[in-house]
Design a protein around this motif. Structure first.
Motif, mmCIF file in Angstrom:
data_model
loop_
_atom_site.group_PDB
_atom_site.id
_atom_site.type_symbol
_atom_site.label_atom_id
_atom_site.label_comp_id
_atom_site.label_asym_id
_atom_site.label_seq_id
_atom_site.Cartn_x
_atom_site.Cartn_y
_atom_site.Cartn_z
ATOM 1 N N ASN A 117 0.866 -1.293 0.108
ATOM 2 C CA ASN A 117 -0.068 -0.041 -0.017
ATOM 3 C C ASN A 117 0.721 1.525 0.052
ATOM 4 O OD1 ASN A 117 -2.518 -1.547 0.050
ATOM 5 N ND2 ASN A 117 -2.432 -1.460 2.255
ATOM 6 N N VAL A 118 1.978 1.179 0.704
ATOM 7 C CA VAL A 118 2.925 2.288 0.743
ATOM 8 C C VAL A 118 3.640 2.526 -0.719
ATOM 9 C CG1 VAL A 118 5.051 3.284 1.782
ATOM 10 C CG2 VAL A 118 3.523 2.077 3.188
ATOM 11 N N TRP A 119 3.886 1.365 -1.216
ATOM 12 C CA TRP A 119 4.358 1.481 -2.460
ATOM 13 C C TRP A 119 3.558 1.992 -3.596
ATOM 14 C CZ3 TRP A 119 4.684 -2.374 -6.928
ATOM 15 C CH2 TRP A 119 5.758 -2.014 -7.726
ATOM 16 N N MET A 120 2.216 1.632 -3.578
ATOM 17 C CA MET A 120 1.315 2.385 -4.329
ATOM 18 C C MET A 120 0.976 3.724 -3.991
ATOM 19 S SD MET A 120 -2.806 1.117 -4.526
ATOM 20 C CE MET A 120 -2.751 -0.020 -5.413
ATOM 21 N N ARG B 102 -5.842 5.551 1.612
ATOM 22 C CA ARG B 102 -5.851 4.202 2.100
ATOM 23 C C ARG B 102 -4.969 3.756 3.321
ATOM 24 N NH1 ARG B 102 -4.953 -0.160 -2.597
ATOM 25 N NH2 ARG B 102 -5.177 -1.279 -0.932
ATOM 26 N N LEU B 103 -3.864 4.654 3.267
ATOM 27 C CA LEU B 103 -2.803 4.253 4.427
ATOM 28 C C LEU B 103 -3.405 4.314 5.986
ATOM 29 C CD1 LEU B 103 0.486 5.539 2.603
ATOM 30 C CD2 LEU B 103 -0.454 3.469 2.876
ATOM 31 N N PRO B 104 -4.205 5.749 6.035
ATOM 32 C CA PRO B 104 -4.765 5.623 7.153
ATOM 33 C C PRO B 104 -5.676 4.758 7.610
ATOM 34 C CG PRO B 104 -4.986 7.763 6.166
ATOM 35 C CD PRO B 104 -4.274 6.598 5.451
ATOM 36 N N LEU B 105 -6.357 4.142 6.675
ATOM 37 C CA LEU B 105 -7.388 3.335 6.763
ATOM 38 C C LEU B 105 -6.883 2.041 7.505
ATOM 39 C CD1 LEU B 105 -9.754 4.071 3.869
ATOM 40 C CD2 LEU B 105 -10.093 4.631 6.115
ATOM 41 N N GLN B 106 -5.649 1.525 7.147
ATOM 42 C CA GLN B 106 -5.008 0.340 7.395
ATOM 43 C C GLN B 106 -5.134 0.112 9.096
ATOM 44 O OE1 GLN B 106 -4.231 -1.428 4.691
ATOM 45 N NE2 GLN B 106 -3.091 -3.098 5.437
ATOM 46 N N PRO B 107 -4.774 0.981 9.827
ATOM 47 C CA PRO B 107 -4.750 0.868 11.327
ATOM 48 C C PRO B 107 -6.115 0.725 11.762
ATOM 49 C CG PRO B 107 -3.420 2.922 10.784
ATOM 50 C CD PRO B 107 -3.960 2.314 9.534
ATOM 51 N N LEU B 108 -7.167 1.348 11.210
ATOM 52 C CA LEU B 108 -8.513 1.445 11.456
ATOM 53 C C LEU B 108 -9.194 -0.086 11.376
ATOM 54 C CD1 LEU B 108 -9.973 4.922 10.261
ATOM 55 C CD2 LEU B 108 -9.548 4.271 12.527
ATOM 56 N N PRO C 232 -3.356 9.949 -6.441
ATOM 57 C CA PRO C 232 -2.464 9.738 -5.414
ATOM 58 C C PRO C 232 -3.378 10.271 -4.138
ATOM 59 C CG PRO C 232 -1.699 11.365 -6.893
ATOM 60 C CD PRO C 232 -2.999 11.026 -7.569
ATOM 61 N N ALA C 233 -4.563 11.028 -4.297
ATOM 62 C CA ALA C 233 -5.599 10.948 -2.946
ATOM 63 C C ALA C 233 -5.881 9.904 -2.673
ATOM 64 C CB ALA C 233 -6.584 11.871 -3.389
ATOM 65 N N VAL C 234 -6.257 8.954 -3.587
ATOM 66 C CA VAL C 234 -6.755 7.477 -3.119
ATOM 67 C C VAL C 234 -6.055 6.692 -2.568
ATOM 68 C CG1 VAL C 234 -7.752 5.355 -4.243
ATOM 69 C CG2 VAL C 234 -8.706 7.467 -4.876
ATOM 70 N N ALA C 235 -4.623 6.626 -3.290
ATOM 71 C CA ALA C 235 -3.665 5.956 -2.949
ATOM 72 C C ALA C 235 -3.216 6.395 -1.289
ATOM 73 C CB ALA C 235 -2.458 5.861 -3.676
#
Length: 124
Positions: free
Chosen positions: A78-81, A98-104, A92-95
């Protein structure tokens, strides 16, 4: 997020890894020591098993740990994306979004995977 909804999310995502693997293949970083298809199929199987495991109280704790491990393992993709969104044909906004959604999602898995002794509503 309820356990049933979370299970459905993982089962659906896992099934998509088998039904339409190409988008998942594309986001496997080149440094992963598997072919992209192998990584896609393994992660899809883990999502399917984890999602199904959330449905039964006896398997829920194991599903919790498996899904948490999976979410940690796929986070670098996800970081690479997010670092190269044009390569994956996402904004870029979607990519980055997504990152802060992972901890949730990890928090939801943590809560859903708790062993419960309440027999009246095991999916609540």
């Amino acid at each position: 997020m309820g356990t049933l909804l979370l299970a459905a999310l993982f089962v659906t995502a896992g099934a998509l890894h088998f039904m339409a693997p190409a988008p998942f293949d594309r986001i496997v970083p080149p440094w992963v020591p598997l072919t992209a298809r192998q990584a896609t199929l393994i992660s899809g199987a883990a999502e399917l098993l984890g999602g199904l495991g959330l449905l039964h109280p006896r398997t829920r704790p194991a599903a919790r740990w498996g899904l948490l491990a999976l979410l940690v393992a796929v986070f670098p993709a996800n970081v690479w994306m997010a670092q190269e969104p044009e390569r994956f044909r996402v904004s870029p906004a979607v990519a980055w979004g997504r990152l802060p959604l992972q901890p949730l999602l990890m928090w939801a898995v943590w809560r859903a995977g708790r062993a419960r002794l309440v027999a009246a509503d095991p999916l609540r």
